[in-house]
Design a protein around this motif. Sequence first.
Motif, PDB file in Angstrom:
ATOM      1  N   SER A 153      55.277  70.422 142.768  1.00 54.28           N
ATOM      2  CA  SER A 153      54.296  69.340 142.897  1.00 54.28           C
ATOM      3  C   SER A 153      55.023  68.030 142.678  1.00 54.28           C
ATOM      4  N   HIS A 154      54.410  66.942 143.130  1.00 56.13           N
ATOM      5  CA  HIS A 154      55.020  65.649 142.811  1.00 56.13           C
ATOM      6  C   HIS A 154      54.534  65.174 141.445  1.00 56.13           C
ATOM      7  N   ILE A 155      53.256  65.290 141.212  1.00 62.91           N
ATOM      8  CA  ILE A 155      52.698  64.828 139.946  1.00 62.91           C
ATOM      9  C   ILE A 155      53.076  65.786 138.823  1.00 62.91           C
ATOM     10  N   HIS A 156      53.044  65.287 137.613  1.00 58.52           N
ATOM     11  CA  HIS A 156      53.422  66.056 136.440  1.00 58.52           C
ATOM     12  C   HIS A 156      52.195  66.710 135.808  1.00 58.52           C
ATOM     13  N   PRO A 157      52.387  67.834 135.118  1.00 55.06           N
ATOM     14  CA  PRO A 157      51.275  68.506 134.451  1.00 55.06           C
ATOM     15  C   PRO A 157      51.026  67.920 133.067  1.00 55.06           C
ATOM     16  N   TYR A 158      49.981  68.410 132.447  1.00 51.95           N
ATOM     17  CA  TYR A 158      49.702  68.068 131.051  1.00 51.95           C
ATOM     18  C   TYR A 158      50.281  69.157 130.162  1.00 51.95           C
ATOM     19  N   ILE A 159      51.014  68.748 129.148  1.00 45.25           N
ATOM     20  CA  ILE A 159      51.499  69.709 128.170  1.00 45.25           C
ATOM     21  C   ILE A 159      51.241  69.154 126.777  1.00 45.25           C
ATOM     22  N   LYS A 160      50.573  69.925 125.974  1.00 48.65           N
ATOM     23  CA  LYS A 160      50.227  69.512 124.620  1.00 48.65           C
ATOM     24  C   LYS A 160      51.490  69.283 123.807  1.00 48.65           C
ATOM     25  N   ARG A 161      51.526  68.159 123.110  1.00 47.79           N
ATOM     26  CA  ARG A 161      52.670  67.765 122.287  1.00 47.79           C
ATOM     27  C   ARG A 161      53.952  67.637 123.110  1.00 47.79           C
ATOM     28  N   GLY A 162      53.807  67.351 124.407  1.00 50.57           N
ATOM     29  CA  GLY A 162      54.987  67.187 125.244  1.00 50.57           C
ATOM     30  C   GLY A 162      55.663  65.844 125.086  1.00 50.57           C
ATOM     31  N   GLY A 163      54.921  64.857 124.530  1.00 56.85           N
ATOM     32  CA  GLY A 163      55.468  63.522 124.392  1.00 56.85           C
ATOM     33  C   GLY A 163      54.982  62.609 125.494  1.00 56.85           C
ATOM     34  N   VAL A 176      48.639  76.142 137.564  1.00 52.24           N
ATOM     35  CA  VAL A 176      49.929  76.829 137.398  1.00 52.24           C
ATOM     36  C   VAL A 176      49.789  77.996 136.420  1.00 52.24           C
ATOM     37  N   GLY A 177      48.995  77.795 135.368  1.00 53.21           N
ATOM     38  CA  GLY A 177      48.777  78.860 134.411  1.00 53.21           C
ATOM     39  C   GLY A 177      48.076  80.059 135.023  1.00 53.21           C
ATOM     40  N   ASP A 178      47.097  79.789 135.891  1.00 54.48           N
ATOM     41  CA  ASP A 178      46.378  80.881 136.561  1.00 54.48           C
ATOM     42  C   ASP A 178      47.301  81.684 137.470  1.00 54.48           C
ATOM     43  N   LEU A 179      48.310  81.026 138.039  1.00 49.61           N
ATOM     44  CA  LEU A 179      49.268  81.713 138.906  1.00 49.61           C
ATOM     45  C   LEU A 179      50.279  82.531 138.111  1.00 49.61           C
ATOM     46  N   ASN A 180      50.388  82.231 136.821  1.00 47.31           N
ATOM     47  CA  ASN A 180      51.383  82.898 135.972  1.00 47.31           C
ATOM     48  C   ASN A 180      52.793  82.694 136.516  1.00 47.31           C
ATOM     49  N   GLU A 199      52.983  77.034 126.224  1.00 48.60           N
ATOM     50  CA  GLU A 199      52.754  78.097 125.255  1.00 48.60           C
ATOM     51  C   GLU A 199      52.737  79.464 125.923  1.00 48.60           C
ATOM     52  N   SER A 200      52.377  79.495 127.215  1.00 50.75           N
ATOM     53  CA  SER A 200      52.337  80.770 127.938  1.00 50.75           C
ATOM     54  C   SER A 200      53.693  81.167 128.514  1.00 50.75           C
ATOM     55  N   GLY A 201      54.699  80.279 128.375  1.00 46.23           N
ATOM     56  CA  GLY A 201      56.052  80.635 128.785  1.00 46.23           C
ATOM     57  C   GLY A 201      56.533  80.042 130.090  1.00 46.23           C
ATOM     58  N   THR A 202      55.720  79.207 130.766  1.00 43.72           N
ATOM     59  CA  THR A 202      56.176  78.556 132.001  1.00 43.72           C
ATOM     60  C   THR A 202      57.171  77.455 131.676  1.00 43.72           C
ATOM     61  N   THR A 203      58.313  77.477 132.353  1.00 45.34           N
ATOM     62  CA  THR A 203      59.314  76.422 132.201  1.00 45.34           C
ATOM     63  C   THR A 203      58.949  75.255 133.111  1.00 45.34           C
ATOM     64  N   LEU A 204      58.846  74.057 132.526  1.00 46.78           N
ATOM     65  CA  LEU A 204      58.492  72.838 133.252  1.00 46.78           C
ATOM     66  C   LEU A 204      59.721  71.955 133.346  1.00 46.78           C
ATOM     67  N   VAL A 205      60.048  71.511 134.560  1.00 46.50           N
ATOM     68  CA  VAL A 205      61.237  70.680 134.750  1.00 46.50           C
ATOM     69  C   VAL A 205      60.869  69.432 135.550  1.00 46.50           C
ATOM     70  N   ASN A 206      61.016  68.278 134.926  1.00 46.24           N
ATOM     71  CA  ASN A 206      60.890  67.008 135.644  1.00 46.24           C
ATOM     72  C   ASN A 206      62.241  66.717 136.283  1.00 46.24           C
ATOM     73  N   CYS A 207      62.264  66.722 137.611  1.00 50.25           N
ATOM     74  CA  CYS A 207      63.516  66.639 138.369  1.00 50.25           C
ATOM     75  C   CYS A 207      63.789  65.248 138.940  1.00 50.25           C
ATOM     76  N   ALA A 208      63.172  64.215 138.393  1.00 47.52           N
ATOM     77  CA  ALA A 208      63.366  62.866 138.930  1.00 47.52           C
ATOM     78  C   ALA A 208      64.844  62.518 138.986  1.00 47.52           C
ATOM     79  N   THR A 209      65.303  62.111 140.162  1.00 43.96           N
ATOM     80  CA  THR A 209      66.722  61.768 140.330  1.00 43.96           C
ATOM     81  C   THR A 209      66.881  60.291 140.678  1.00 43.96           C
ATOM     82  N   THR A 210      65.982  59.469 140.154  1.00 40.34           N
ATOM     83  CA  THR A 210      66.023  58.040 140.440  1.00 40.34           C
ATOM     84  C   THR A 210      67.336  57.428 139.988  1.00 40.34           C
ATOM     85  N   TRP A 211      67.868  57.881 138.854  1.00 40.53           N
ATOM     86  CA  TRP A 211      69.146  57.374 138.355  1.00 40.53           C
ATOM     87  C   TRP A 211      70.147  58.490 138.114  1.00 40.53           C
TER      88      TRP A 211
END
Length: 259
Positions: A153-163, A176-180, A199-211
């Motif tokens: 996706s282009h937009i970012h997800p919500y993650i609790k205590r992610g900052g 994404v959680g429903d897809l497992n 918390e369910s174990g999905t790895t989230l990666v923000n891949c912005a390569t602006t810099w």
Amino acid sequence: LRQSQPLPPQINGTLRLVFLSDTHGRHDQIPLPLPNGDVLFHLGDAAIRGNISDVKSLAKWLRENSFHKERIVIDGNHDQVLYNPHMDFMKEYDGVARVLKDEAVQIAEGKITVVGVSWKSCASEDYSAVSSNVKKLRNESQKGNIDIDLVLSHIHPYIKRGGNGWHGSRGLTEFVGDLNAPLHCFGHIHWTRGVRQTESGTTLVNCATTWNEPVVIDYDPCMRKVKMIHCPFPDEELENSILRNGYLKKWLNDNEDTA
């Protein structure tokens, strides 16, 4: 890892996935050669403020510099023509890359299944179209139920205590959680490039390569598991040259506790 440290060798039995995002017409500043890999992805915002020449330039640049077996792209909020909503930037990738808009497809010779979410769905917080297409792929499969390996996706997800910068779309997080899915890659928020885990174990990666140089992930399709993520911070020299814009300083502060 920092940019000055080399990319480690590909782990045996994995697919090497190479990610770009949020290049905003600055793709020619990405260090060459690009990392070798099985599939290259661009996660949207090739353009800046709807400038179609940026997309044309990226398509040409990919043709000349990407030697990956497959290329996959999705659209972002800047990849839209503001004065003509019916004009489709993504046609510029014809013959260069496969465009995914709310589609579920099998790639890498059928080894992994990828879901690409369109900007339209992200902006509207309506994931019914892409959910329907995932269901369609599963119904058409002769192998029965198909596991989803990767969500784009282009937009970012919500993650609790992610900052800061990780409080994105709750609807996307639920989808994404429903897809497992074990892996979700995105961009959009430039200064929060980095890695988190739900918390369910999905790895989230923000891949912005602006810099930055590309993000590289080694993924084991048999175990459905991420084995390595190369997501380097900028070198100190590059940090110093762009700190004055404020964005990178905020990004570094947000990621300091997880670096």
